[in-house]
Write a protein that holds these residues in place. Structure first.
Motif, PDB file in Angstrom:
ATOM      1  N   ALA A 130       8.450  56.962  52.632  1.00  0.00           N
ATOM      2  CA  ALA A 130       9.248  55.753  52.445  1.00  0.00           C
ATOM      3  C   ALA A 130      10.695  56.101  52.076  1.00  0.00           C
ATOM      4  O   ALA A 130      11.632  55.430  52.508  1.00  0.00           O
ATOM      5  CB  ALA A 130       8.616  54.895  51.351  1.00  0.00           C
ATOM      6  N   ALA A 131      10.879  57.150  51.248  1.00  0.00           N
ATOM      7  CA  ALA A 131      12.231  57.491  50.774  1.00  0.00           C
ATOM      8  C   ALA A 131      12.934  58.387  51.786  1.00  0.00           C
ATOM      9  O   ALA A 131      12.471  59.487  52.069  1.00  0.00           O
ATOM     10  CB  ALA A 131      12.145  58.213  49.429  1.00  0.00           C
ATOM     11  N   ALA A 132      14.050  57.904  52.335  1.00  0.00           N
ATOM     12  CA  ALA A 132      14.866  58.676  53.280  1.00  0.00           C
ATOM     13  C   ALA A 132      14.036  59.399  54.334  1.00  0.00           C
ATOM     14  O   ALA A 132      14.077  60.619  54.446  1.00  0.00           O
ATOM     15  CB  ALA A 132      15.753  59.676  52.510  1.00  0.00           C
ATOM     16  N   PRO A 133      13.260  58.668  55.130  1.00  0.00           N
ATOM     17  CA  PRO A 133      12.446  59.332  56.154  1.00  0.00           C
ATOM     18  C   PRO A 133      13.325  59.997  57.207  1.00  0.00           C
ATOM     19  O   PRO A 133      14.486  59.623  57.364  1.00  0.00           O
ATOM     20  CB  PRO A 133      11.648  58.183  56.781  1.00  0.00           C
ATOM     21  CG  PRO A 133      12.450  56.962  56.522  1.00  0.00           C
ATOM     22  CD  PRO A 133      13.166  57.196  55.222  1.00  0.00           C
ATOM     23  N   LEU A 134      12.735  60.964  57.890  1.00  0.00           N
ATOM     24  CA  LEU A 134      13.465  61.652  58.959  1.00  0.00           C
ATOM     25  C   LEU A 134      13.570  60.720  60.159  1.00  0.00           C
ATOM     26  O   LEU A 134      12.579  60.405  60.800  1.00  0.00           O
ATOM     27  CB  LEU A 134      12.713  62.921  59.363  1.00  0.00           C
ATOM     28  CG  LEU A 134      13.262  63.634  60.589  1.00  0.00           C
ATOM     29  CD1 LEU A 134      14.637  64.208  60.297  1.00  0.00           C
ATOM     30  CD2 LEU A 134      12.326  64.744  61.023  1.00  0.00           C
ATOM     31  N   VAL A 135      14.777  60.271  60.427  1.00  0.00           N
ATOM     32  CA  VAL A 135      15.020  59.367  61.553  1.00  0.00           C
ATOM     33  C   VAL A 135      16.462  59.601  61.994  1.00  0.00           C
ATOM     34  O   VAL A 135      17.329  59.895  61.167  1.00  0.00           O
ATOM     35  CB  VAL A 135      14.762  57.898  61.125  1.00  0.00           C
ATOM     36  CG1 VAL A 135      15.672  57.472  59.987  1.00  0.00           C
ATOM     37  CG2 VAL A 135      14.930  56.932  62.278  1.00  0.00           C
TER      38      VAL A 135
END
Ligand code: CDP
Length: 219
Positions: free
Chosen positions: A184-189
């Motif tokens: 949820a926190a700063a996912p790789l995208v």
């Protein structure tokens, strides 16, 4: 005063971000931030101090108090050269597990932004373009086929004297990709304004030249 320009290079594990970012930083004469090293340092410190991967506050505390120094390509933790130790597979696995905790990510934010200095910074990680430096002049999202990434990581580990097998590495990379993209926190995208670069069939120097060219166009 205008903030120093940033080139953000994000992507999955073993996509070549580190080598590309170092090459781009050298070509431009800029500073380099290996943000993954910070997560690995916290991972190493946690393993040594017996802080669990499921203790967000304990990990954030460790991150806040971390005595880190980057010098000439190496990294020191409380004065000790841990450049090799943080590359160990167990430390990478711990880093990947703890990186999902929002308090830990928050504790590392200012430390990363403090490294932005003239003439510029090349920052490599998972959330450089999306969270840490959203105003980067250039955002690259670097990918490569998982099999190619596993082979590259295998060579890198063997060269450093660690033992590894391709089958285990492939499994480990897939697990890390899953954790990185599903958290949820700063996912790789990829940032909306990122340039997608697939390095599966490109050499390191081709990718470096491509990124340097794009960066120069935007200066
Ligand atoms: O070597 P590898 O590409 O697997 O990882 P790294 O870049 O050294 O980063 C170690 C771990 O830290 C990764 O597995 C990520 O989960 C995490 N990380 C992150 O969450 N955010 C960043 N900006 C950089 C790394």
């Amino acid at each position: 005063m205008k903030a120093a320009p940033v080139v953000a290079i994000d992507g999955p594990t073993a996509s070549g971000k580190g080598a590309v970012s170092e090459g781009v930083a050298a070509a431009l004469g800029w500073h380099y931030l290996d943000s993954g090293a910070l997560y690995r340092l916290v991972g190493l410190a946690a393993l040594r101090a017996g802080v669990g991967h499921d203790d967000p506050q304990g990990l954030a505390g460790l991150a806040q108090g971390l005595d880190v120094r980057f010098d000439g390509g190496g990294v020191r933790l409380a004065g000790e050269d841990v450049s090799a130790a943080i590359r160990a597979t167990e430390v990478g696995a711990m880093a990947s597990r703890i990186a999902g905790h929002a308090p830990l990510r928050a504790a590392l934010l200012d430390r990363q932004r403090a490294l932005r200095r003239p003439p510029g910074l090349v920052a490599d990680g998972r959330d450089m373009g999306t969270v840490v430096f959203p105003d980067a002049i250039l955002k690259i999202f670097l990918t490569a086929a998982v099999e190619v990434r596993a082979e590259r990581r295998y060579k890198q580990l063997i060269e450093k004297g660690f033992s590894a097998t391709l089958t285990d590495l492939l499994h480990d990379l897939r697990e890390r990709d899953r954790r990185d993209t599903e958290r949820a926190a700063a996912p790789l995208v990829a940032a909306k304004d990122a340039v997608l670069v697939d390095s599966t069939e490109r050499s390191l120097s081709e990718v470096i030249d491509l990124v340097v060219g794009l960066a120069r166009d935007r200066l």
